[in-house]
Design an enzyme around this catalytic site. Sequence first.
Site, PDB file in Angstrom:
ATOM      1  N   ASP A   1      23.853  15.739  61.076  1.00 64.89           N
ATOM      2  CA  ASP A   1      23.333  16.933  60.627  1.00 64.89           C
ATOM      3  C   ASP A   1      21.892  16.876  60.304  1.00 64.89           C
ATOM      4  O   ASP A   1      21.119  17.992  60.478  1.00 64.89           O
ATOM      5  CB  ASP A   1      23.972  16.908  59.020  1.00 64.89           C
ATOM      6  CG  ASP A   1      25.123  17.397  58.590  1.00 64.89           C
ATOM      7  OD1 ASP A   1      25.393  18.577  59.082  1.00 64.89           O
ATOM      8  OD2 ASP A   1      26.013  16.814  58.388  1.00 64.89           O
TER       9      ASP A   1
ATOM     10  N   GLU B   1      21.570  22.832  54.356  1.00 67.01           N
ATOM     11  CA  GLU B   1      22.233  22.007  53.605  1.00 67.01           C
ATOM     12  C   GLU B   1      21.601  20.584  53.407  1.00 67.01           C
ATOM     13  O   GLU B   1      21.829  20.150  52.281  1.00 67.01           O
ATOM     14  CB  GLU B   1      23.639  21.741  54.330  1.00 67.01           C
ATOM     15  CG  GLU B   1      24.797  21.107  53.356  1.00 67.01           C
ATOM     16  CD  GLU B   1      26.115  21.231  54.089  1.00 67.01           C
ATOM     17  OE1 GLU B   1      26.150  21.214  55.424  1.00 67.01           O
ATOM     18  OE2 GLU B   1      26.874  21.130  53.294  1.00 67.01           O
TER      19      GLU B   1
ATOM     20  N   ASP C   1      23.589  25.810  58.578  1.00 66.70           N
ATOM     21  CA  ASP C   1      24.402  24.453  58.312  1.00 66.70           C
ATOM     22  C   ASP C   1      24.248  23.812  59.675  1.00 66.70           C
ATOM     23  O   ASP C   1      25.059  24.250  60.702  1.00 66.70           O
ATOM     24  CB  ASP C   1      25.784  24.853  57.973  1.00 66.70           C
ATOM     25  CG  ASP C   1      26.536  23.752  57.577  1.00 66.70           C
ATOM     26  OD1 ASP C   1      26.220  22.825  57.873  1.00 66.70           O
ATOM     27  OD2 ASP C   1      27.876  24.102  56.912  1.00 66.70           O
TER      28      ASP C   1
ATOM     29  N   ILE D   1      26.080  21.235  60.686  1.00 67.95           N
ATOM     30  CA  ILE D   1      27.318  20.877  61.127  1.00 67.95           C
ATOM     31  C   ILE D   1      28.177  21.239  60.039  1.00 67.95           C
ATOM     32  O   ILE D   1      28.462  21.042  59.068  1.00 67.95           O
ATOM     33  CB  ILE D   1      27.647  19.420  61.338  1.00 67.95           C
ATOM     34  CG1 ILE D   1      26.740  18.623  62.419  1.00 67.95           C
ATOM     35  CG2 ILE D   1      29.124  19.178  61.847  1.00 67.95           C
ATOM     36  CD1 ILE D   1      27.151  17.580  62.982  1.00 67.95           C
ATOM     37  N   ASP D   2      28.948  22.665  60.243  1.00 69.41           N
ATOM     38  CA  ASP D   2      29.880  23.055  59.515  1.00 69.41           C
ATOM     39  C   ASP D   2      31.161  22.500  60.013  1.00 69.41           C
ATOM     40  O   ASP D   2      31.519  22.615  61.147  1.00 69.41           O
ATOM     41  CB  ASP D   2      29.891  24.596  59.611  1.00 69.41           C
ATOM     42  CG  ASP D   2      30.730  25.164  58.576  1.00 69.41           C
ATOM     43  OD1 ASP D   2      30.896  24.657  57.474  1.00 69.41           O
ATOM     44  OD2 ASP D   2      31.492  26.154  59.108  1.00 69.41           O
TER      45      ASP D   2
ATOM     46  N   THR E   1      32.787  19.183  58.919  1.00 70.95           N
ATOM     47  CA  THR E   1      32.502  17.963  59.302  1.00 70.95           C
ATOM     48  C   THR E   1      33.597  17.172  59.725  1.00 70.95           C
ATOM     49  O   THR E   1      33.705  16.196  60.535  1.00 70.95           O
ATOM     50  CB  THR E   1      31.779  17.016  58.150  1.00 70.95           C
ATOM     51  OG1 THR E   1      32.287  17.259  57.035  1.00 70.95           O
ATOM     52  CG2 THR E   1      30.257  17.557  58.302  1.00 70.95           C
TER      53      THR E   1
ATOM     54  N   ASP F   1      27.476  28.514  54.691  1.00 70.36           N
ATOM     55  CA  ASP F   1      28.902  28.187  55.225  1.00 70.36           C
ATOM     56  C   ASP F   1      29.349  29.669  55.422  1.00 70.36           C
ATOM     57  O   ASP F   1      30.580  29.715  55.929  1.00 70.36           O
ATOM     58  CB  ASP F   1      29.753  27.795  54.003  1.00 70.36           C
ATOM     59  CG  ASP F   1      29.599  26.223  54.069  1.00 70.36           C
ATOM     60  OD1 ASP F   1      29.049  25.623  55.070  1.00 70.36           O
ATOM     61  OD2 ASP F   1      29.853  25.505  52.948  1.00 70.36           O
TER      62      ASP F   1
HETATM   63  P1  AMP Z   1      37.045  24.325  56.474  1.00 67.38           P
HETATM   64  O1  AMP Z   1      36.387  23.984  57.860  1.00 67.38           O
HETATM   65  O2  AMP Z   1      37.514  25.595  56.545  1.00 67.38           O
HETATM   66  O3  AMP Z   1      37.502  23.178  55.770  1.00 67.38           O
HETATM   67  O4  AMP Z   1      35.591  24.593  55.517  1.00 67.38           O
HETATM   68  C1  AMP Z   1      34.470  23.694  55.663  1.00 67.38           C
HETATM   69  C2  AMP Z   1      33.611  23.880  54.547  1.00 67.38           C
HETATM   70  O5  AMP Z   1      34.324  23.613  53.107  1.00 67.38           O
HETATM   71  C3  AMP Z   1      32.341  23.172  54.573  1.00 67.38           C
HETATM   72  O6  AMP Z   1      31.355  23.557  54.785  1.00 67.38           O
HETATM   73  C4  AMP Z   1      32.101  22.675  52.812  1.00 67.38           C
HETATM   74  O7  AMP Z   1      31.088  23.170  52.465  1.00 67.38           O
HETATM   75  C5  AMP Z   1      33.413  23.509  52.343  1.00 67.38           C
HETATM   76  N1  AMP Z   1      33.808  22.627  51.179  1.00 67.38           N
HETATM   77  C6  AMP Z   1      33.869  21.279  51.164  1.00 67.38           C
HETATM   78  N2  AMP Z   1      34.559  20.868  50.087  1.00 67.38           N
HETATM   79  C7  AMP Z   1      35.182  21.773  49.520  1.00 67.38           C
HETATM   80  C8  AMP Z   1      36.190  22.078  48.567  1.00 67.38           C
HETATM   81  N3  AMP Z   1      36.633  21.276  47.880  1.00 67.38           N
HETATM   82  N4  AMP Z   1      36.506  23.335  48.422  1.00 67.38           N
HETATM   83  C9  AMP Z   1      36.179  24.359  49.187  1.00 67.38           C
HETATM   84  N5  AMP Z   1      35.496  24.183  50.125  1.00 67.38           N
HETATM   85  C10 AMP Z   1      34.788  23.086  50.300  1.00 67.38           C
HETATM   86 MG    MG Z   2      29.428  23.653  55.968  1.00 65.40          MG
END
Ligand code: AMP
Ligand code: MG
Length: 333
Positions: free
Chosen positions: A47, A70, A123, A125-126, A128, A273
Site C-alpha cells: 500500500d 489512504e 487507494d 490496494i482496494d 486487501t 473507495d
Molecule cells: P469489499 O472489497 O467490497 O469488501 O470492500 C472493500 C472496502 O471495504 C475497503 O476499501 C474498505 O475501505 C471497506 N471496509 C473496510 N471495513 C469495512 C466495514 N466494516 N464496512 C464497510 N466497508 C468496509
Molecule cells: Mg479501499
Amino acid sequence: MTKPADPNLEFLSQAMTQAAEIAQEVRRQMPANSITKADDSPVTIADLAGQAVMSYHLSKRFPKDEFVAEETCAIFQSEAGKKSLQQVVDYVGKIIPEADADKVSAWIERGCGEAKGRFWTMDPIDGTKGFIRGEQYAVALALVEDGRVKLGMLACPNLKEGSLQAIGGEGTLIFAKRGEGAWQKPLFKKGSWKRMRVSSRAKAQEAIVLRSVESAHTHTGRTAKLMEFLHVKQPPVLMDSLAKYAVVASGGADLLFRLPSSAEPDRREWIWDQAAGVIAVEEAGGRVTDLDGKPLDFSTGRLLTANRGVLVSNKHLHETALQALMQARGHSH
Ligand code: AMP
Ligand code: MG
C-alpha cells in the site's frame, strides 16, 4: 470515440501499472503463513509503496494538485515501523532510483492533502482481503474537481476484461473520463483500448448481482432480502474491491448493493473507495447513487458524509432496485 484521447493517458497508465506491479510483486513474495494468518503487514508495505510511487509521479506532473490517499507515515514511528520503511524504500527504489527514507516518507505524506477544489484521490490496494487471498483487488485513482469525479483509473491485476469468473491472466486497466467514455485494455500485456458498455438487461429476475466477499463489509441478510423482492433467480456473485464496478461497467453484471453492515449502520464510504469505480460505471452507461437515490457528493472531504451506502447498476435496473431498497427498509433483517 473508439480510443481515449487524453494528453495524460500514457503517463497515468504507466503510473497505474507501476503501482499494480509493486502490489503483484509483494503478493508473490508473501510467505504462505501470512496468507493463512491474514497478516496485514505485507499489504501495508505494498500500500505504502504504491502510494509513494503515484505521489511522486503526480507531484512532478501536477505540482499544484492536492493528493488524497489512504495511507500515512504514522506506522514508521515504531521500531518495527523503521524496518517497514526500509522495505517500502526498496520497492520504490526499483522504480524511482532517487528514493530514500526521507523522500519516500514525504511522498507518502503528500497523500494527506485537502480533499477540496481539484485533487487526486488514490487507494493503492482496494480489497486487501482479496489481495491476500489471491483474488480480486484494485489500484484506484481519480481526479475530482469541485465535488465531481472528472477522471478515473482502475488497475485490476486479477480481472480479465470485466469477466465474472476469470482470476489471473493479464489483468485489466480501465480509463474513464467525464463526458467521453470508459475504456479497458489488458494491464500486463500489449493490447488496444476497448470501449466499455454496461449490460442491457432490464428484467430484475435475470439480473446478475455482485456482493462483497467479506460479510463484515456489507449487509448479507438485507442483500438476500432485496434479491427476494426483486425475484432475482441467481444467487449473488461474491467479489472483492472496485473490480465489482469494473464488471458492471463492462456488462458482466447488472447490480451491486453496497449496504452498511448491521454492526455499523451509519458508516460512510471513503472517497478513494468509490470515485474511480463510479466514473467507470457512469461513463459506460450505468448509474450510481446512494441507497436513497441521491448522487454521490465528492465535495464533503475524505468521507462521503452526505451519502449512505451505494447502489451501482446498468441504469435499466436502477429505479427497480431503489424501490426494493425502500421496501427492505421496513424489514430489520
Ligand atoms: P469489499 O472489497 O467490497 O469488501 O470492500 C472493500 C472496502 O471495504 C475497503 O476499501 C474498505 O475501505 C471497506 N471496509 C473496510 N471495513 C469495512 C466495514 N466494516 N464496512 C464497510 N466497508 C468496509
Ligand atoms: Mg479501499
